[in-house]
Scaffold this motif. Structure first.
Motif, PDB file in Angstrom:
ATOM      1  N   ILE A 158       0.716  -1.182   0.240  1.00 54.44           N
ATOM      2  CA  ILE A 158       0.012   0.043  -0.057  1.00 54.44           C
ATOM      3  C   ILE A 158       0.736   1.210   0.092  1.00 54.44           C
ATOM      4  O   ILE A 158       0.673   2.331  -0.915  1.00 54.44           O
ATOM      5  CB  ILE A 158      -0.863  -0.044   1.190  1.00 54.44           C
ATOM      6  N   MET A 159       2.119   1.144   0.795  1.00 55.81           N
ATOM      7  CA  MET A 159       2.982   2.473   0.777  1.00 55.81           C
ATOM      8  C   MET A 159       3.627   2.819  -0.528  1.00 55.81           C
ATOM      9  O   MET A 159       3.689   3.694  -1.093  1.00 55.81           O
ATOM     10  CB  MET A 159       3.852   2.281   1.911  1.00 55.81           C
ATOM     11  N   ILE A 160       3.762   1.623  -1.200  1.00 59.53           N
ATOM     12  CA  ILE A 160       4.633   1.857  -2.465  1.00 59.53           C
ATOM     13  C   ILE A 160       3.749   2.332  -3.522  1.00 59.53           C
ATOM     14  O   ILE A 160       3.913   2.987  -4.153  1.00 59.53           O
ATOM     15  CB  ILE A 160       5.345   0.273  -2.636  1.00 59.53           C
ATOM     16  N   ASP A 161       2.507   1.558  -3.516  1.00 54.80           N
ATOM     17  CA  ASP A 161       1.633   1.940  -4.352  1.00 54.80           C
ATOM     18  C   ASP A 161       1.223   3.372  -4.319  1.00 54.80           C
ATOM     19  O   ASP A 161       0.877   4.267  -5.077  1.00 54.80           O
ATOM     20  CB  ASP A 161       0.178   1.284  -4.246  1.00 54.80           C
ATOM     21  N   ALA A 162       0.949   4.013  -3.084  1.00 59.97           N
ATOM     22  CA  ALA A 162       0.689   5.363  -2.736  1.00 59.97           C
ATOM     23  C   ALA A 162       1.992   6.473  -3.259  1.00 59.97           C
ATOM     24  O   ALA A 162       1.788   7.305  -3.967  1.00 59.97           O
ATOM     25  CB  ALA A 162       0.641   5.651  -1.112  1.00 59.97           C
ATOM     26  N   VAL A 163       3.032   5.937  -3.024  1.00 59.36           N
ATOM     27  CA  VAL A 163       3.928   6.881  -3.431  1.00 59.36           C
ATOM     28  C   VAL A 163       4.367   6.889  -4.863  1.00 59.36           C
ATOM     29  O   VAL A 163       4.700   7.886  -5.392  1.00 59.36           O
ATOM     30  CB  VAL A 163       5.491   6.317  -2.945  1.00 59.36           C
ATOM     31  N   LYS A 167      -3.314   4.108  -5.416  1.00 59.38           N
ATOM     32  CA  LYS A 167      -4.396   4.410  -4.467  1.00 59.38           C
ATOM     33  C   LYS A 167      -3.896   4.371  -3.220  1.00 59.38           C
ATOM     34  O   LYS A 167      -3.041   3.274  -2.802  1.00 59.38           O
ATOM     35  CB  LYS A 167      -5.412   3.349  -4.355  1.00 59.38           C
ATOM     36  N   ASP A 168      -4.074   5.327  -2.295  1.00 54.92           N
ATOM     37  CA  ASP A 168      -3.559   5.316  -1.083  1.00 54.92           C
ATOM     38  C   ASP A 168      -4.751   4.809  -0.020  1.00 54.92           C
ATOM     39  O   ASP A 168      -5.689   4.578  -0.517  1.00 54.92           O
ATOM     40  CB  ASP A 168      -3.201   6.685  -0.506  1.00 54.92           C
ATOM     41  N   ILE A 169      -4.349   4.639   1.125  1.00 53.50           N
ATOM     42  CA  ILE A 169      -5.107   3.922   2.246  1.00 53.50           C
ATOM     43  C   ILE A 169      -6.256   4.416   2.272  1.00 53.50           C
ATOM     44  O   ILE A 169      -7.509   3.752   2.824  1.00 53.50           O
ATOM     45  CB  ILE A 169      -4.456   3.706   3.540  1.00 53.50           C
ATOM     46  N   ALA A 259       1.782  15.179  -1.326  1.00 53.39           N
ATOM     47  CA  ALA A 259       0.810  14.661  -0.400  1.00 53.39           C
ATOM     48  C   ALA A 259       1.223  13.177  -0.185  1.00 53.39           C
ATOM     49  O   ALA A 259       1.237  12.730   1.159  1.00 53.39           O
ATOM     50  CB  ALA A 259      -0.693  14.391  -0.964  1.00 53.39           C
ATOM     51  N   SER A 260       1.854  12.567  -0.967  1.00 47.58           N
ATOM     52  CA  SER A 260       2.194  11.118  -0.692  1.00 47.58           C
ATOM     53  C   SER A 260       3.536  11.173   0.120  1.00 47.58           C
ATOM     54  O   SER A 260       3.669  10.167   0.995  1.00 47.58           O
ATOM     55  CB  SER A 260       2.728  10.438  -2.160  1.00 47.58           C
ATOM     56  N   ALA A 261       4.184  12.061  -0.127  1.00 45.47           N
ATOM     57  CA  ALA A 261       5.487  12.349   0.949  1.00 45.47           C
ATOM     58  C   ALA A 261       5.061  12.423   2.351  1.00 45.47           C
ATOM     59  O   ALA A 261       5.701  11.997   3.165  1.00 45.47           O
ATOM     60  CB  ALA A 261       6.488  13.754   0.445  1.00 45.47           C
ATOM     61  N   VAL A 262       3.982  13.194   2.668  1.00 45.14           N
ATOM     62  CA  VAL A 262       3.565  13.195   4.020  1.00 45.14           C
ATOM     63  C   VAL A 262       3.252  11.883   4.414  1.00 45.14           C
ATOM     64  O   VAL A 262       3.659  11.636   5.636  1.00 45.14           O
ATOM     65  CB  VAL A 262       2.154  14.235   4.054  1.00 45.14           C
ATOM     66  N   ASP A 263       2.212  11.273   3.844  1.00 43.04           N
ATOM     67  CA  ASP A 263       2.118   9.800   4.298  1.00 43.04           C
ATOM     68  C   ASP A 263       3.445   8.873   4.342  1.00 43.04           C
ATOM     69  O   ASP A 263       3.481   8.182   5.452  1.00 43.04           O
ATOM     70  CB  ASP A 263       1.225   9.013   2.990  1.00 43.04           C
TER      71      ASP A 263
END
Length: 272
Positions: A158-163, A167-169, A259-263
């Motif tokens: 999930i983390m890799i996909d978000a970055v 889709k993020d969580i 945004a993805s960096a925040v996550d």
């Protein structure tokens, strides 16, 4: 017939008044139910609705002013067509806003994400763990939390996909949890109000007003970023209770901070 007692100016002003009433009712639904408070600003819907309302309120009555002539045999037909097209355009625009309305404000790692109705598929809805999640969403968004699964491989995916732009969580309802279950995480995520000075140098007076307002109270306060579709917001939270006190238009983060960096940063810290 009543229509034959009107002249074109009477017809124009009556049509303008009725159009304004209908648009006013639509605005109340949009801004009080579907996009309450500053969510309209964060979602960029105010400008869209303004264009829709302006066209609908001005164009219909203006066409009526042009075509209205009691001597025309086709007057009723022409007015019916104008009203039909006007109503159809308004319904189409309002339905578009409804389909893209905020449905959840999801606490995710160290921020809130606004999730919109058209971002969650029907298949994703079926995977959610509690049915009551989907009740009452016609009357405004719900606050929920999102927590990574205990399966390390799935969490890493999930983390890799978000970055990588996937889709993020916050777009996966199967990982939603009740908002109150994440009080401790929200307390830890709260940033110092003084940090707002870094991101709002052009609005330093407003930042100082916020700081003075909350540092004068006995409780401790901080802020958590809220990420919207077009604008981000500051949510001031009570650090002791994790309760959201207000939302504000101040910038919660640097404009260049993705945004993805925040996550990713928050999640990596949490899972060390």
């Amino acid at each position: 017939m009543l229509i034959h007692s009107f002249n074109r100016y009477n017809a124009f002003f009556l049509h303008l008044l009725l159009s304004a009433v209908v648009v006013g009712i639509s605005a109340a639904i949009v801004f009080l139910c579907w996009y309450p408070g500053l969510l309209a600003y964060a979602s960029g819907v105010a400008d869209i609705f303004l264009i829709l309302a302006s066209v609908d309120v001005v164009l219909g009555p203006l066409i009526t002013l042009i075509v209205f002539n009691v001597k025309k045999k086709e007057l009723k037909r022409d007015l019916s067509i104008i009203i039909f097209v006007q109503i159809a355009a308004l319904l189409y625009g309002v339905n578009t806003l409804f389909s893209a309305r905020p449905v959840f404000i999801v606490f995710n790692a160290d921020r809130f994400d606004v999730v919109y109705a058209n971002e969650i598929s029907d298949d994703a809805k079926l995977q959610s763990k509690y049915e009551e999640l989907w009740r009452g969403l016609y009357f405004g968004p719900k606050f929920v939390g999102a927590r990574l699964p205990k399966d390390e491989q799935l969490a890493k995916k999930i983390m890799i996909d978000a970055v990588s732009g996937g889709k993020d969580i916050q777009l996966m309802p199967q990982f939603y949890v009740p908002f109150d279950e994440m009080k401790e995480e929200r307390r830890r995520a709260a940033r110092s109000l003084d940090e707002l000075k870094v991101y709002n140098k052009e609005n330093i007076l407003e930042v100082n007003n916020i700081i003075n307002q909350f540092t004068s109270k006995s409780d401790k306060f901080g802020y958590v970023p809220l990420i919207g579709k077009t604008k981000n917001l500051v949510t001031v939270v009570n650090i002791d209770t994790a309760e959201i006190i207000i939302m504000n238009k101040l910038k919660p983060l640097d404009d260049s901070y993705g945004a993805s960096a925040v996550d990713l940063q928050a999640i990596l810290k949490k899972n060390k």
